[in-house]
Design an enzyme around this catalytic site. Structure first.
Site, PDB file in Angstrom:
ATOM      1  N   TYR A 142       0.835  -1.122   0.012  1.00  0.00           N
ATOM      2  CA  TYR A 142      -0.135   0.140   0.197  1.00  0.00           C
ATOM      3  C   TYR A 142       0.921   1.246   0.048  1.00  0.00           C
ATOM      4  O   TYR A 142       0.401   2.200  -0.392  1.00  0.00           O
ATOM      5  CB  TYR A 142      -0.973  -0.221   1.233  1.00  0.00           C
ATOM      6  CG  TYR A 142      -2.138  -0.794   1.053  1.00  0.00           C
ATOM      7  CD1 TYR A 142      -2.111  -2.133   0.767  1.00  0.00           C
ATOM      8  CD2 TYR A 142      -3.547  -0.068   1.355  1.00  0.00           C
ATOM      9  CE1 TYR A 142      -3.335  -2.689   0.747  1.00  0.00           C
ATOM     10  CE2 TYR A 142      -4.663  -1.032   1.045  1.00  0.00           C
ATOM     11  CZ  TYR A 142      -4.597  -2.258   1.030  1.00  0.00           C
ATOM     12  OH  TYR A 142      -5.602  -2.869   0.764  1.00  0.00           O
ATOM     13  N   LYS A 188       3.969 -15.681   2.921  1.00  0.00           N
ATOM     14  CA  LYS A 188       4.035 -16.371   1.729  1.00  0.00           C
ATOM     15  C   LYS A 188       5.553 -16.379   1.725  1.00  0.00           C
ATOM     16  O   LYS A 188       6.257 -16.295   0.613  1.00  0.00           O
ATOM     17  CB  LYS A 188       3.374 -15.678   0.474  1.00  0.00           C
ATOM     18  CG  LYS A 188       3.383 -16.287  -0.807  1.00  0.00           C
ATOM     19  CD  LYS A 188       2.326 -17.671  -0.764  1.00  0.00           C
ATOM     20  CE  LYS A 188       2.543 -18.299  -1.918  1.00  0.00           C
ATOM     21  NZ  LYS A 188       1.640 -19.553  -1.973  1.00  0.00           N
ATOM     22  N   ASP A 220      -2.480 -18.806   1.191  1.00  0.00           N
ATOM     23  CA  ASP A 220      -3.291 -19.616   0.267  1.00  0.00           C
ATOM     24  C   ASP A 220      -3.836 -20.614   1.482  1.00  0.00           C
ATOM     25  O   ASP A 220      -5.445 -20.735   1.144  1.00  0.00           O
ATOM     26  CB  ASP A 220      -2.767 -20.442  -0.833  1.00  0.00           C
ATOM     27  CG  ASP A 220      -1.482 -20.772  -0.465  1.00  0.00           C
ATOM     28  OD1 ASP A 220      -0.888 -20.856   0.471  1.00  0.00           O
ATOM     29  OD2 ASP A 220      -0.948 -21.582  -1.443  1.00  0.00           O
ATOM     30  N   ASP A 244      -5.936  -7.524   4.155  1.00  0.00           N
ATOM     31  CA  ASP A 244      -7.059  -6.737   3.627  1.00  0.00           C
ATOM     32  C   ASP A 244      -7.950  -7.911   3.163  1.00  0.00           C
ATOM     33  O   ASP A 244      -9.193  -7.961   3.296  1.00  0.00           O
ATOM     34  CB  ASP A 244      -6.627  -5.739   2.608  1.00  0.00           C
ATOM     35  CG  ASP A 244      -7.818  -5.113   1.703  1.00  0.00           C
ATOM     36  OD1 ASP A 244      -8.690  -4.797   2.481  1.00  0.00           O
ATOM     37  OD2 ASP A 244      -7.826  -5.161   0.435  1.00  0.00           O
ATOM     38  N   ASP A 248     -11.922  -9.395   4.525  1.00  0.00           N
ATOM     39  CA  ASP A 248     -13.147  -9.467   3.930  1.00  0.00           C
ATOM     40  C   ASP A 248     -13.778 -11.007   3.799  1.00  0.00           C
ATOM     41  O   ASP A 248     -14.891 -11.502   4.179  1.00  0.00           O
ATOM     42  CB  ASP A 248     -13.175  -8.837   2.604  1.00  0.00           C
ATOM     43  CG  ASP A 248     -13.508  -7.702   2.411  1.00  0.00           C
ATOM     44  OD1 ASP A 248     -13.453  -6.591   3.544  1.00  0.00           O
ATOM     45  OD2 ASP A 248     -13.765  -7.165   1.271  1.00  0.00           O
TER      46      ASP A 248
HETATM   47  C1  IPM Z   1     -10.215  -1.499   4.056  1.00  0.00           C
HETATM   48  C2  IPM Z   1     -10.575  -0.903   2.903  1.00  0.00           C
HETATM   49  C3  IPM Z   1      -9.306  -0.149   2.264  1.00  0.00           C
HETATM   50  C4  IPM Z   1      -8.141  -1.002   2.432  1.00  0.00           C
HETATM   51  C5  IPM Z   1      -9.410   0.651   1.114  1.00  0.00           C
HETATM   52  C6  IPM Z   1     -10.902   1.545   1.008  1.00  0.00           C
HETATM   53  C7  IPM Z   1      -8.291   1.498   0.766  1.00  0.00           C
HETATM   54  O1  IPM Z   1     -10.711  -2.084   1.759  1.00  0.00           O
HETATM   55  O2  IPM Z   1     -10.130  -0.860   5.136  1.00  0.00           O
HETATM   56  O3  IPM Z   1     -10.195  -2.811   4.214  1.00  0.00           O
HETATM   57  O4  IPM Z   1      -7.773  -1.601   1.493  1.00  0.00           O
HETATM   58  O5  IPM Z   1      -7.372  -0.956   3.519  1.00  0.00           O
HETATM   59 MN    MN Z   2     -10.574  -4.014   2.669  1.00  0.00          MN
END
Ligand code: IPM
Ligand code: MN
Length: 362
Positions: A142, A188, A220, A244, A248
């Site tokens: 990032y 990894k 993975d 990240d 999710d």
């Molecule tokens: C999160 C989001 C952010 C990230 C984006 C919006 C930049 O997906 O906080 O997980 O990737 O960190």
């Molecule tokens: Mn995210």
């Protein structure tokens, strides 16, 4: 009466709506515990680009640095997708994280028994799921330089120092000590040098935490384990990009991304935001789930202000509302009454105040 300054950054999409409900919870906590919260709002993301041409304007920078904690809604707006990087909403969020040095992002995934049926996973796989993802937040791909696009090529840099790995791993070990004392470090290392450094550093640090059982696993495999045997994971620590993606994925366990809170911590004020993002398709319709933002208030109280009992009261209020059948559309089962964003927020706020909410959908 104790007073705290919370810089509130509603942001984009459903951010302002769910932050509106988070504010009602703060009001309820203030009333019940005789506290005072100064909660002035500042622009961030696309909202800030529109008013100030900058996704993290100077006034917002000044405010967050002086606050006790930062409460953030969400950033992101597809209308700005084509803009240069310095005018994109996400750039404001990344700049905020860097400005405050919040290197450890805590994303707890706890399951509410009342919602087991809303997850796509079989209920028997979900029993006992209670995990914490600790995501490194201010390094890796990032932020790595150089980055860019030249002719037909694009490139990013993945770089970590041992010190960056160590400080976030320490957060992981310390969190594990207060939980089931297991740490899963995800990398990894079969391919990446940064991951080899990650693994060596975490292994070295383990000597300081003899009461925590450390296990390493490739990303993975971790992705697979999160859905095949999630209850076996206690604390999972990993670098920025892996974290990240995995966070999710882990949100699916909870039935909806709309449920999950996060805390980003460094040595100064922390940033507290729901995991769900700006969800532009839901914005302005009073359908967004406010529980992620409300659970975020609990993390803010606990980790940002050191107010453990008010934090627990907010968490109990969420659990009670769910037990009684209070639902937004994303978590409603067949035949269950669906509430709007504000209705569910108000319901939970009444429970925090220890008053009987109106319109219990039993
Ligand atoms: C999160 C989001 C952010 C990230 C984006 C919006 C930049 O997906 O906080 O997980 O990737 O960190
Ligand atoms: Mn995210």
């Amino acid at each position: 009466m104790k007073q705290y300054t919370i810089a509130v950054l509603p942001g984009d999409g459903i951010g302002p709506e769910v932050i509106g409900q988070a504010r009602r919870i703060l009001d309820a906590v203030a009333a019940r515990y005789d506290l005072r919260f100064d909660t002035r709002e500042y622009p961030v993301g696309a909202a800030a680009v529109r008013v100030a041409g900058d996704p993290l304007p100077q006034a917002t920078r000044d405010a967050v640095r002086q606050a006790d904690a930062v409460l953030l809604g969400a950033v992101g707006d597809p209308a700005l997708d084509g803009e240069p990087r310095d005018r994109r909403p996400e750039t404001g969020l990344l700049a905020l994280r860097a400005l405050l040095g919040v290197y450890a992002n805590l994303r707890p995934v706890a399951l509410y028994p009342a919602l087991l049926h809303t997850s796509p996973l079989k209920p028997e796989r979900l029993t006992g799921v209670d995990l914490l993802i600790v995501r490194e937040l201010t390094g890796g791909l990032y932020y790595g330089e150089p980055r860019g696009r030249v002719d037909g090529t694009a490139f990013n840099t993945l770089r970590y120092s041992a010190a960056e790995v160590e400080r976030v791993a320490r957060v992981g070990f310390t969190a594990a000590q207060a939980r089931r004392r297991r740490l899963l470090s995800v990398d990894k290392a079969n391919v990446l040098e940064t991951s080899q450094l990650w693994r060596e550093t975490v292994t070295r640090l383990a000597a300081e935490f003899p009461d925590v059982t450390l296990e390493h696993c490739y990303v993975d495999t971790a992705a697979m384990r999160l859905v095949s045997a999630p209850s076996e994971i206690d604390v999972l620590v990993t670098e920025n990009m892996f974290g990240d993606i995995l966070s999710d994925e882990a949100a699916v366990l909870a039935g909806s991304l709309g449920m999950l809170p996060s805390a980003s911590l460094g040595s100064g004020p922390g940033v507290f935001e729901p995991v769900h993002g700006s969800a532009p398709n839901l914005a302005g319709r009073d359908v967004a789930n406010p529980i992620g933002a409300i659970a975020t208030v609990a993390l803010l109280l606990r980790h940002g202000l050191g107010l453990a009992e008010p934090a627990a009261a907010v968490e109990r209020a969420i659990a009670t509302a769910l037990e009684r059948g209070a639902r937004t559309a994303d978590i409603a089962g067949p035949g269950e009454t669906v509430m709007g964003t504000a209705e569910l927020g108000g319901y939970i706020a009444e429970l925090v105040r220890e008053r009987a909410p109106q319109g219990i959908p039993v």
